[in-house]
Design a protein around this motif. Structure first.
Motif, PDB file in Angstrom:
ATOM      1  N   SER A 252       0.826  -1.199   0.000  1.00 34.29           N
ATOM      2  CA  SER A 252       0.000   0.000   0.000  1.00 34.29           C
ATOM      3  C   SER A 252       0.861   1.249   0.000  1.00 34.29           C
ATOM      4  O   SER A 252       0.545   2.226  -0.671  1.00 34.29           O
ATOM      5  CB  SER A 252      -0.939   0.008   1.217  1.00 34.29           C
ATOM      6  OG  SER A 252      -0.230   0.215   2.415  1.00 34.29           O
ATOM      7  N   ILE A 253       1.972   1.236   0.730  1.00 34.21           N
ATOM      8  CA  ILE A 253       2.832   2.402   0.770  1.00 34.21           C
ATOM      9  C   ILE A 253       3.525   2.590  -0.576  1.00 34.21           C
ATOM     10  O   ILE A 253       3.759   3.698  -1.014  1.00 34.21           O
ATOM     11  CB  ILE A 253       3.861   2.286   1.907  1.00 34.21           C
ATOM     12  CG1 ILE A 253       3.139   2.231   3.248  1.00 34.21           C
ATOM     13  CG2 ILE A 253       4.824   3.459   1.920  1.00 34.21           C
ATOM     14  CD1 ILE A 253       4.037   1.892   4.407  1.00 34.21           C
ATOM     15  N   LEU A 254       3.843   1.478  -1.241  1.00 35.90           N
ATOM     16  CA  LEU A 254       4.462   1.596  -2.547  1.00 35.90           C
ATOM     17  C   LEU A 254       3.540   2.284  -3.537  1.00 35.90           C
ATOM     18  O   LEU A 254       3.980   2.984  -4.435  1.00 35.90           O
ATOM     19  CB  LEU A 254       4.837   0.203  -3.076  1.00 35.90           C
ATOM     20  CG  LEU A 254       6.119  -0.398  -2.515  1.00 35.90           C
ATOM     21  CD1 LEU A 254       6.258  -1.844  -2.948  1.00 35.90           C
ATOM     22  CD2 LEU A 254       7.323   0.401  -2.957  1.00 35.90           C
ATOM     23  N   ILE A 255       2.239   2.124  -3.381  1.00 38.87           N
ATOM     24  CA  ILE A 255       1.285   2.770  -4.284  1.00 38.87           C
ATOM     25  C   ILE A 255       1.210   4.261  -3.972  1.00 38.87           C
ATOM     26  O   ILE A 255       1.455   5.104  -4.820  1.00 38.87           O
ATOM     27  CB  ILE A 255      -0.104   2.112  -4.161  1.00 38.87           C
ATOM     28  CG1 ILE A 255      -0.016   0.643  -4.602  1.00 38.87           C
ATOM     29  CG2 ILE A 255      -1.131   2.846  -5.001  1.00 38.87           C
ATOM     30  CD1 ILE A 255      -1.254  -0.157  -4.301  1.00 38.87           C
ATOM     31  N   THR A 256       0.867   4.611  -2.733  1.00 37.28           N
ATOM     32  CA  THR A 256       0.755   5.997  -2.325  1.00 37.28           C
ATOM     33  C   THR A 256       0.520   6.085  -0.834  1.00 37.28           C
ATOM     34  O   THR A 256      -0.089   5.199  -0.229  1.00 37.28           O
ATOM     35  CB  THR A 256      -0.401   6.711  -3.064  1.00 37.28           C
ATOM     36  OG1 THR A 256      -0.580   8.005  -2.499  1.00 37.28           O
ATOM     37  CG2 THR A 256      -1.702   5.941  -2.955  1.00 37.28           C
ATOM     38  N   GLY A 257       1.010   7.166  -0.225  1.00 36.87           N
ATOM     39  CA  GLY A 257       0.723   7.390   1.178  1.00 36.87           C
ATOM     40  C   GLY A 257      -0.767   7.520   1.425  1.00 36.87           C
ATOM     41  O   GLY A 257      -1.236   7.339   2.551  1.00 36.87           O
ATOM     42  N   GLY A 258      -1.534   7.848   0.371  1.00 35.28           N
ATOM     43  CA  GLY A 258      -2.980   7.932   0.503  1.00 35.28           C
ATOM     44  C   GLY A 258      -3.601   6.619   0.920  1.00 35.28           C
ATOM     45  O   GLY A 258      -4.671   6.605   1.547  1.00 35.28           O
ATOM     46  N   SER A 259      -2.965   5.507   0.611  1.00 35.83           N
ATOM     47  CA  SER A 259      -3.482   4.211   1.022  1.00 35.83           C
ATOM     48  C   SER A 259      -3.412   4.046   2.533  1.00 35.83           C
ATOM     49  O   SER A 259      -4.268   3.396   3.134  1.00 35.83           O
ATOM     50  CB  SER A 259      -2.697   3.085   0.341  1.00 35.83           C
ATOM     51  OG  SER A 259      -2.843   3.149  -1.057  1.00 35.83           O
ATOM     52  N   VAL A 260      -2.378   4.616   3.156  1.00 33.98           N
ATOM     53  CA  VAL A 260      -2.284   4.585   4.609  1.00 33.98           C
ATOM     54  C   VAL A 260      -3.428   5.391   5.206  1.00 33.98           C
ATOM     55  O   VAL A 260      -4.074   4.977   6.174  1.00 33.98           O
ATOM     56  CB  VAL A 260      -0.921   5.136   5.081  1.00 33.98           C
ATOM     57  CG1 VAL A 260      -0.837   5.151   6.597  1.00 33.98           C
ATOM     58  CG2 VAL A 260       0.215   4.306   4.497  1.00 33.98           C
ATOM     59  N   ARG A 261      -3.706   6.530   4.617  1.00 28.58           N
ATOM     60  CA  ARG A 261      -4.814   7.356   5.096  1.00 28.58           C
ATOM     61  C   ARG A 261      -6.157   6.646   4.901  1.00 28.58           C
ATOM     62  O   ARG A 261      -7.045   6.734   5.762  1.00 28.58           O
ATOM     63  CB  ARG A 261      -4.824   8.696   4.371  1.00 28.58           C
ATOM     64  CG  ARG A 261      -3.659   9.590   4.761  1.00 28.58           C
ATOM     65  CD  ARG A 261      -3.757  10.961   4.114  1.00 28.58           C
ATOM     66  NE  ARG A 261      -2.680  11.832   4.579  1.00 28.58           N
ATOM     67  CZ  ARG A 261      -2.716  12.531   5.704  1.00 28.58           C
ATOM     68  NH1 ARG A 261      -3.801  12.481   6.476  1.00 28.58           N
ATOM     69  NH2 ARG A 261      -1.702  13.291   6.055  1.00 28.58           N
ATOM     70  N   ALA A 262      -6.291   5.946   3.793  1.00 30.82           N
ATOM     71  CA  ALA A 262      -7.540   5.220   3.546  1.00 30.82           C
ATOM     72  C   ALA A 262      -7.737   4.133   4.589  1.00 30.82           C
ATOM     73  O   ALA A 262      -8.856   3.915   5.081  1.00 30.82           O
ATOM     74  CB  ALA A 262      -7.528   4.619   2.144  1.00 30.82           C
ATOM     75  N   PHE A 263      -6.660   3.438   4.943  1.00 29.56           N
ATOM     76  CA  PHE A 263      -6.747   2.403   5.967  1.00 29.56           C
ATOM     77  C   PHE A 263      -7.156   3.007   7.300  1.00 29.56           C
ATOM     78  O   PHE A 263      -8.032   2.483   7.997  1.00 29.56           O
ATOM     79  CB  PHE A 263      -5.408   1.685   6.121  1.00 29.56           C
ATOM     80  CG  PHE A 263      -5.348   0.748   7.295  1.00 29.56           C
ATOM     81  CD1 PHE A 263      -5.892  -0.524   7.219  1.00 29.56           C
ATOM     82  CD2 PHE A 263      -4.787   1.152   8.492  1.00 29.56           C
ATOM     83  CE1 PHE A 263      -5.868  -1.384   8.302  1.00 29.56           C
ATOM     84  CE2 PHE A 263      -4.750   0.308   9.588  1.00 29.56           C
ATOM     85  CZ  PHE A 263      -5.291  -0.964   9.494  1.00 29.56           C
ATOM     86  N   ALA A 264      -6.523   4.125   7.679  1.00 27.72           N
ATOM     87  CA  ALA A 264      -6.833   4.760   8.956  1.00 27.72           C
ATOM     88  C   ALA A 264      -8.277   5.248   8.990  1.00 27.72           C
ATOM     89  O   ALA A 264      -8.963   5.138  10.023  1.00 27.72           O
ATOM     90  CB  ALA A 264      -5.871   5.919   9.211  1.00 27.72           C
ATOM     91  N   ALA A 265      -8.747   5.776   7.878  1.00 26.22           N
ATOM     92  CA  ALA A 265     -10.130   6.251   7.819  1.00 26.22           C
ATOM     93  C   ALA A 265     -11.113   5.088   7.949  1.00 26.22           C
ATOM     94  O   ALA A 265     -12.130   5.181   8.646  1.00 26.22           O
ATOM     95  CB  ALA A 265     -10.365   7.002   6.507  1.00 26.22           C
ATOM     96  N   GLU A 266     -10.797   3.979   7.279  1.00 23.84           N
ATOM     97  CA  GLU A 266     -11.658   2.805   7.385  1.00 23.84           C
ATOM     98  C   GLU A 266     -11.661   2.265   8.806  1.00 23.84           C
ATOM     99  O   GLU A 266     -12.704   1.847   9.328  1.00 23.84           O
ATOM    100  CB  GLU A 266     -11.186   1.722   6.417  1.00 23.84           C
ATOM    101  CG  GLU A 266     -12.040   0.459   6.457  1.00 23.84           C
ATOM    102  CD  GLU A 266     -11.555  -0.622   5.513  1.00 23.84           C
ATOM    103  OE1 GLU A 266     -12.136  -1.722   5.529  1.00 23.84           O
ATOM    104  OE2 GLU A 266     -10.571  -0.374   4.781  1.00 23.84           O
TER     105      GLU A 266
END
Length: 267
Positions: A7-21
């Motif tokens: 997920s981090i390799l794709i974008t830091g936005g994926s980390v944010r998406a996980f935290a939001a979920e």
């Protein structure tokens, strides 16, 4: 581990998406947060879609962002564990090139000169960042507790060399095969001939779980563990100026606005 890495390799936005979920699902408070991700990139410098050198992004930046986003969900005395490695310490003679920290900005966006450093050297340096960030966070938690604030603990953990994991999957074709199929069968011999800090994933997992939730380490913070033992980390990891450079660069980089920056840097 691999899911977070990808997920981090794709974008830091994926980390944010996980935290939001995570927030949306209203889970119970987190009792123990283990930040564990890492890859080696042996064939030249690579970058994430966020334009950060991949080793540093995976091993430090994404993990720090995840901590800041999940901080509001931590239990009152939550345990935080940052997986590091003895490769950060030249005195341990791990076989990797010596870790070398100049600035966080240099690690995130290598100059023409530092871009020639080997991927294994960048990996060792990213592990040094894990230890320095642990100490920087612990200092802030001590100050917060003294004011009656957050009382979390944070420790760095060396899980040892673990043949059989996916760490070497970016290496050349034959290396992952040896790593996955041959070396796990040789762990007892490797301990005698190479280094005693070589373990199976199961052995290291038990030591990690103990540090995260074990009653005998309740309240312990700001310590570097090799397996179940407290040991000294590298001399460089204790340089306060480097710890602070890493801390301030990180919060400024991962915060998306001024309000978030103030939140991330408030303890």
């Amino acid at each position: 581990m691999s899911g977070l890495e990808r997920s981090i390799l794709i974008t830091g936005g994926s980390v944010r998406a996980f935290a939001a979920e995570y927030a949306d699902r209203k889970y119970p408070k987190i009792q123990a947060l283990v930040l564990n991700a890492g890859l080696q990139f042996p064939n030249g410098v690579t970058y994430t879609k966020d334009d950060v050198e991949s080793t540093f992004a995976i091993k430090h930046v994404g993990q720090a962002l995840l901590f800041h986003l999940l901080r509001q969900h931590l239990a009152e005395k939550a345990s935080n564990v940052i997986t590091a490695s003895g490769t950060h310490d030249p005195a341990q003679k791990s076989g990797l090139p010596d870790a070398e920290y100049t600035t966080a900005e240099e690690l995130a966006h290598p100059s023409a000169q530092s871009a020639t450093n080997s991927g294994r050297q960048r990996y060792a340096t990213s592990k040094l960042c894990n230890v320095m960030w642990t100490y920087a966070l612990d200092k802030r938690l001590i100050a917060a507790a003294a004011r009656g604030g957050e009382r979390y603990t944070v420790n760095a953990f060396d899980l040892g060399l673990m043949p059989g994991t996916d760490l070497a999957r970016e290496a050349l074709a034959i290396s992952p095969w040896k790593w996955k199929k041959v070396l796990p069968r040789m762990i007892p011999l490797l301990r005698r001939l190479v280094h005693p800090n070589i373990h199976s994933p199961e052995e290291s997992g038990i030591a990690l779980a103990r540090l995260a939730v074990g009653e005998d380490v309740t309240g312990v913070s700001g310590v570097y563990f090799e397996g179940t033992k407290k040991i000294n980390s590298s001399v460089e990891s204790h340089v306060v100026g480097k710890q602070e450079d890493l801390w301030y660069w990180t919060v400024k980089h991962v915060a998306r606005d001024g309000e978030e920056l103030r939140t991330f840097d408030s303890f």
